[in-house]
Design a protein around this motif. Structure first.
Motif: not given
Length: 345
Positions: A54-65, A83-90
């Motif tokens: 697991y990984f938690v980011d409590e102040n997440f910031d990303h262009p998809l938001l 542009e709205l999907s999640l990809d852990y690798v890319r």
């Protein structure tokens, strides 16, 4: 091959349940303003080692938001919407090397995966926050009420974890930009919390087209034990034949999707939960089941046409539990099929 019905479910959390049992999932009750849904979050792997990454980011910031904020509540398909999907690798979401393992049921307070997710959901409930759950949708299912929270029609989303680099048994669900996860918007401080989950058996170097692991791994994630051995060694709570396929509407009178139907019957004196069980057709296409079948009762399962299908020229129908163990299988011939009639087994 991408996940069937991959997308994001947006809504307000109302309640939650700890993940327990043989295939534990942390359960979240979500309301989208019109109907209720259940988010089923894996907190334990079926394949050893069982602790999730697991990984938690409590102040997440990303262009998809910015795009997520504009979405209406409810489920949104993300097919061909990178542009709205999640990809852990890319997707440059987080540093993969920062993922850690955590058990779901460690004795003591505030120290395991169940309790960690609970705290974020409780905060979202108390602050009227919004949850965005990425994964695979099921429902709406008029034939079963939800097995956890009891609402009807059953509806929800699962596979809230990385969905690429998987072992052979789950490779059909591999695809780039089809990963699951939880994003939580907390309005009081306009803060985003992100939770990303993966199985230790998955790899993080994946093919750009298929999402399959580039490096061969042993089938259990280790060098010494095969995945089939892991599954077969598990003690099954429900014995084969407890839930049976007793009939199928192979050739509906109308060609509209969703009219093909299978009838399941629970022959036992106990209610049986069928969350994450699968219907598998003769071409190995699968439909995931959700809900509970009451003791000595039957349910009708409508096939959407996107997963398992029934073939007029004959075929087979298999029923498998959440561990991949066959519970029942039937065959039918072309001569058995009549338009508008059920094939009875």
């Amino acid at each position: 091959m991408s996940l069937e019905s991959y997308g994001v479910l947006k809504g307000r959390p109302k309640d939650w349940r700890y993940g327990t049992g043989r295939s534990p999932h942390f359960q979240i009750l979500l309301h989208d303003g019109q109907m209720e849904h259940r988010i089923a979050v894996n907190v334990r792997s079926k394949v050893p080692p069982s602790e999730l990454l697991y990984f938690v980011d409590e102040n997440f910031d990303h262009p998809l938001l910015s795009g997520l904020k504009d979405l209406d509540t409810g489920f949104h398909s993300l097919e061909n919407k990178k542009e709205l999907s999640l990809d852990y690798v890319r997707g440059e979401l987080f540093d993969l090397s920062a993922m850690e393992t955590l058990n779901h049921n460690i004795p003591g307070p505030d120290n395991d995966l169940n309790e960690m997710i609970r705290d974020y959901i409780k905060e979202a409930i108390s602050t009227k926050g919004t949850v965005y759950a990425f994964g695979k949708r099921w429902g709406p299912e008029t034939f079963l009420q939800d097995s956890c929270f009891g609402f009807r029609p059953g509806s929800g989303i699962h596979d809230i974890h990385m969905n690429q680099g998987s072992l052979k048994k789950w490779r059909d669900d591999d695809a780039p930009f089809n990963d699951g996860g939880l994003l939580i918007h907390l309005p009081e401080k306009d803060r985003w919390v992100a939770l990303f989950l993966a199985f230790q058996s998955q790899c993080f170097e994946t093919d750009e087209t298929t999402g399959h692991c580039k490096e061969e791994k042993s089938e259990s994630g280790s060098d010494t034990k095969d995945i089939s051995e892991s599954i077969e060694s598990c003690q099954c709570v429900v014995s084969a034949g407890t839930i049976r396929i007793i009939a199928a509407l192979v050739d509906p009178a109308s060609d509209d999707p969703g009219l093909e139907m299978i009838t399941l019957f629970n022959a036992s004196p106990d209610d049986v939960n069928i969350d994450d069980w699968t219907i598998v057709d003769a071409n190995n296409r699968k439909s995931v089941l959700k809900g509970t079948i009451k003791a000595c009762s039957g349910v009708k399962v409508h096939l959407s046409g996107k997963g398992a299908q029934l073939y007029k020229d004959g075929g087979s129908i298999g029923l498998f539990d959440e561990m991949g163990v066959m519970m029942h299988e039937v065959d039918y011939r072309k001569d058995d099929v009549r338009t508008g009639w059920m094939v009875v087994f």
